[in-house]
Every structure is written in structure tokens, then in C-alpha cells.
Design a protein around this motif. Sequence first.
Motif, PDB file in Angstrom:
ATOM      1  N   ARG A 185     -50.071 -26.101 -18.729  1.00 25.85           N
ATOM      2  CA  ARG A 185     -50.916 -27.125 -18.638  1.00 25.85           C
ATOM      3  C   ARG A 185     -52.235 -26.522 -18.060  1.00 25.85           C
ATOM      4  O   ARG A 185     -52.259 -25.765 -17.120  1.00 25.85           O
ATOM      5  CB  ARG A 185     -50.460 -28.148 -17.732  1.00 25.85           C
ATOM      6  N   SER A 200     -44.951 -22.626 -22.489  1.00 24.02           N
ATOM      7  CA  SER A 200     -45.764 -23.867 -22.597  1.00 24.02           C
ATOM      8  C   SER A 200     -46.540 -23.901 -21.006  1.00 24.02           C
ATOM      9  O   SER A 200     -46.017 -23.389 -20.212  1.00 24.02           O
ATOM     10  CB  SER A 200     -44.587 -25.024 -22.121  1.00 24.02           C
ATOM     11  N   PHE A 235     -54.502 -22.159 -15.568  1.00 21.67           N
ATOM     12  CA  PHE A 235     -53.491 -22.969 -16.047  1.00 21.67           C
ATOM     13  C   PHE A 235     -52.147 -22.553 -15.280  1.00 21.67           C
ATOM     14  O   PHE A 235     -52.272 -21.778 -14.434  1.00 21.67           O
ATOM     15  CB  PHE A 235     -53.139 -22.548 -17.587  1.00 21.67           C
ATOM     16  N   GLU A 236     -51.260 -23.687 -15.104  1.00 21.56           N
ATOM     17  CA  GLU A 236     -50.132 -23.622 -14.622  1.00 21.56           C
ATOM     18  C   GLU A 236     -48.899 -23.502 -15.668  1.00 21.56           C
ATOM     19  O   GLU A 236     -49.094 -24.190 -16.797  1.00 21.56           O
ATOM     20  CB  GLU A 236     -49.857 -24.735 -13.635  1.00 21.56           C
ATOM     21  N   HIS A 250     -48.392 -25.761 -26.096  1.00 22.84           N
ATOM     22  CA  HIS A 250     -47.093 -24.805 -26.468  1.00 22.84           C
ATOM     23  C   HIS A 250     -47.603 -23.736 -27.474  1.00 22.84           C
ATOM     24  O   HIS A 250     -48.214 -23.954 -28.293  1.00 22.84           O
ATOM     25  CB  HIS A 250     -46.163 -26.023 -27.042  1.00 22.84           C
ATOM     26  N   ALA A 274     -53.689 -25.687 -26.255  1.00 21.20           N
ATOM     27  CA  ALA A 274     -54.264 -26.626 -25.452  1.00 21.20           C
ATOM     28  C   ALA A 274     -55.801 -26.826 -25.601  1.00 21.20           C
ATOM     29  O   ALA A 274     -56.223 -27.948 -25.578  1.00 21.20           O
ATOM     30  CB  ALA A 274     -53.887 -25.990 -23.909  1.00 21.20           C
ATOM     31  N   LEU A 329     -45.335 -24.221 -17.415  1.00 18.71           N
ATOM     32  CA  LEU A 329     -44.564 -25.425 -17.597  1.00 18.71           C
ATOM     33  C   LEU A 329     -43.043 -24.607 -17.818  1.00 18.71           C
ATOM     34  O   LEU A 329     -42.262 -25.093 -17.574  1.00 18.71           O
ATOM     35  CB  LEU A 329     -44.834 -26.628 -18.536  1.00 18.71           C
ATOM     36  N   GLY A 337     -56.173 -30.332 -17.879  1.00 17.02           N
ATOM     37  CA  GLY A 337     -54.967 -31.213 -18.023  1.00 17.02           C
ATOM     38  C   GLY A 337     -54.372 -31.352 -19.412  1.00 17.02           C
ATOM     39  O   GLY A 337     -53.246 -31.635 -19.594  1.00 17.02           O
ATOM     40  N   GLU A 338     -54.901 -30.648 -20.358  1.00 15.75           N
ATOM     41  CA  GLU A 338     -54.176 -30.524 -21.687  1.00 15.75           C
ATOM     42  C   GLU A 338     -52.933 -29.522 -21.660  1.00 15.75           C
ATOM     43  O   GLU A 338     -52.964 -28.459 -21.010  1.00 15.75           O
ATOM     44  CB  GLU A 338     -55.227 -29.933 -22.941  1.00 15.75           C
ATOM     45  N   VAL A 339     -51.917 -30.012 -22.353  1.00 20.37           N
ATOM     46  CA  VAL A 339     -50.644 -29.175 -22.335  1.00 20.37           C
ATOM     47  C   VAL A 339     -50.571 -28.589 -23.767  1.00 20.37           C
ATOM     48  O   VAL A 339     -50.742 -29.217 -24.596  1.00 20.37           O
ATOM     49  CB  VAL A 339     -49.372 -29.960 -22.307  1.00 20.37           C
TER      50      VAL A 339
END
Lengths: 161, 362
Positions: free
Chosen positions: A86, A84, A49-50, A94, A113, A52, A90-92
Motif C-alpha cells: 500500500r 502486495s 509504501f508498506e 499487487h 499501485a 501487505l 493509499g493505493e494498493v
Amino acid sequence: MRKVAAMGKPETALSPDQKARKAWMGLLAKSDAALLAERMVEMADLPGFEWLRRPEVGGVMVRGRMGGTGAPFNLGEMTVTRCSLRLATGEVGHGYAQGRDKRQAEQAALVDALMQGARAEAVREAVLAPLEAAQVAARSARAAKAAATKVDFFTMVRGED
Amino acid sequence: MYVAVKGGERAIDNAHAWLAEERRGDVTVAELTVPQIREQLALAVNRVMTEGSLYDPDLAALAIKQSRGDLIEAIFLIRAYRTTLPRIGHSHPVETDKMACDRRVSATFKDVPGGQVLGPTFDYTHRLLDFKLMAEGEVPEAVEAEPRIEPTPHVTSFLNKEGLIQTEAEGEDTPPDLTREPLELPANRALRLQALTRGDEGFILSMAYSTQRGYGNSHAFVGELRIGKVAVEIDIPELGFAIEVGEVELTECETVNKFAGSKVEPPQFTRGYGLTFGQTERKAISMALVDRSLRSKELGVEVSNSPAHDEEFVLYHCDNIQATGFLEHIKLPHYVDFQSEMELVRKMRAEIASASAKEAAE
């Protein structure tokens, strides 16, 4: 009784998906960090993930109502950690967690996510269900102890006859 | 007049090093851990959270350890930490009628739905020292019974049905926040309640006690006292709905006072309200009494010149961090101030001496 559940919207205005997400995010926020971490070990092959928003600790001003039912007032703050991310898929997600545990917030965001993707059912079973069971058990154990301290009044019969 | 003085640095460093050693105490005695304080000195933790105005049991326990058990010093540490936190937002008002009650008692009604639940209380103990606690002993297990699932209704809602108690004015306005803007008078009730929640337990207790003894006479009943957990919900802008971000243990106290009525209101009961973090019932009851006392003007009842009727007196003196800051600063160096006072006293004495010498000569 007013019941303003969401951003001024009544509870019923939420879609089933929103209601479900609200429930799991709340569950994760209140979960025991150690138990959450233990359950996450069960989840193999977590996607990358990255960030946000990297985990940050902040304060939430808790409000009460005058007389329990009247106008609001500021009671005091509580610590909350949020982040947060991603997923590579692709799913974000929180993540919110009571207290200052950044790892817990990160795992909460990961679960949030994952719950939006193909593995939702597996995540529910491996992570959410045990967390919920633990919360229900802890809550009912306290309620059971409270119930044992309930006063059973009886009236002594007095007088001549 | 303030003049910078140098030279204390080494002494200060050494004093702090000694403080750290004294904090630890006898090293042959096991060191206290923060979880031990959190779990076993929970009521001290609760007080520090309430008056520190931050719900975080681990941090409160750490503050108690760091302050060697000086709770006002611990509250100071928490207040200082609190100012470093970015504000994520504010919660929806907590719904205390949905509280999972550990304790719930009413002094006004014997038979209420949900009953009188004593919870883990000191009430009815004999206040005799328990020497068994000096030895490591077995902990007796709490008894369990069939748990109550449904929420426990507020006791005042029963009085409300008959119209015998004043209803609380509803409102969704943003309440003032004294952590953001300085406390200015006259304060509205929302601001007073925030100040009282943070206020010093001893001060609020004494103010409440003074109203019971006749200084601003009011005879309050505890309509309800409840302790338990409630969920805290905040709006999440990126989602467009609210979620629970945690749960906090609260003590809530509602007091009722007889009110003879006014030109516009029939005789009825008026209310006082106390709400505090954790299990802190002495504070919550005291707060409810002082809240009611400070409402006298708006309720149209007689306002005496008693301290507990004086909003300025109560609100400007209830904060133990403000009080201790001003009080304790007088122990810090005031060499120059004092030197000028000394000059003045010498001068005055000299004047009197020369005047009486002149008188004797005449």
C-alpha cells in the motif's frame, strides 16, 4: 470455443478499468526484470509504501487440455513471485512476476499501485510503453525467423509430355 | 532389517569435497556459468523442466551444473525444490491454438493454413560433427521473413469439420493431481497425461517405439507438432479477475490413428496427445503414442497383453525419480540383510552336504 476469461466471468464482463489493469499486470509479470528496473530508475520521487504481503516465491500448476481442446489436466508447475503493498498515498498494488525475482514483483506492485493514482499517464509512458515495445519486438523477431523456415512446396512436373 | 551403523561421516564429507573439486574439473578451463547452460544447453534444460515438473530455466540450468550433467540427478534436484514451493494456484488451461509458433509441422496435410514451419530443427541435418563449433566462430544470422500475426489453427480442427476424427470430450472438472494424491489405478486420462509428461523420456520413447513395432500394434501419424510460447493465466482472488502471470514454451503433439469403428462409433480417426515444457519434441511425440495406446480400453479397441497397453506397467515404471530411488538404494549398505542371506545359504549347503553324506554311508 469456451472463453472463460476471469473467475468464470466472460472476458466481456470486465469493466474497462479492469481490462486495463489486467493488461498491465500481465505485461509486468512477463517483463524483463532488468528492463523494468532500468525504467523504474526514471521514476523520481516514488512514494513510500508498506507491505501487505511481502514477496514470496511459489508454484502455479499449469494446466493443459487433452487434445488441445478437451478436458483439463495438470501439466506441471512454474515459478511465480507475488507481493502486495500500500502506497503512502493509499493505493494498493499487487505484483506478480514469472520466476523468482522478488525485486521484479515489488516493482510490478509499485507500478500497479501508481497506475491507479494521479501519475498513471507518466508511469504508462516511462515504464509500461517501453516494456510493451520490447515484448512486441521480441515476439515479432521470433515470428519473422519462423516465417523464413516456412516450406514453399512446388510440384516437379513428371511424365512423357 | 535395518541397523544403524556409524563411522562413515568423515569419509562422506571428504567424498563430497572431492565431488565439488571434480565438478569443477580442470581449473585452467573456464568455469561454466548458469546462464551459459540455460542459453547453450537449452534442450537439456527443457528436459529437466519437463521431467522435474517445474518450468524455471534458471533453476534447471543450475541443477544441470550441480549434477555435472547427470540429467536424472538434475531432475531429482528440481523435484526436491518443487516440494518446498507454496502452491499459489492453478492456471486456466493454456490455449495452444493461440501459441506463437516457432515450429509447426503436419505429417498428414501438406497444405494447412499457417503452413509447414520448420523452426530451429535438427531434422534434415546430416548428423556430421561440425568441427567449426570447436573453434570460436561467428554465429550465422537467422534469416527473417514477413511474420505471421494471426494465430495458427490446429490441424485436427480440419478433420473435425468432416467429423472424421473423434472430438475431445469437454469438461471443466478439477483434474486429479499426482503431486497431491498418490497415483492410484485405474487412472483417468487426465492423471495418465500428467504422469506421462513427467515420465522419463527414454522410457516413454521405448514404450512408443514398441507400439510401432507391433507390441500393441498401432500405426500413428503426426497430425501436428507445434512448438512455441503460450501465456499462462491464473485467477487473482483479491482482484476478482484473471491475469497472465507469465508465458511458457511448450511442445504439443497430436497423433491420429485409424479406427475401424465399434458398435457405437463409425470408422474414424482417434487421437493421442502429448504436451511438454520447452522444445522437447521426441518426448511429446512419444507421449502422444503412449497416450493413445493407454486409451485402448475406453475406445473399445483390442487390448493386448503388450506392455504399452498395460496402464499399471507404464504408469508405475515411467517415473525416473521413483525408479532411480528404488534401483540405486541397493548400493547402500545392506550388511545385515546380506549376512542373514549368507547364513541361510550356508545352512542350506550344510543340509545338502549332510544329506548326501548320509546317502553315501547307506
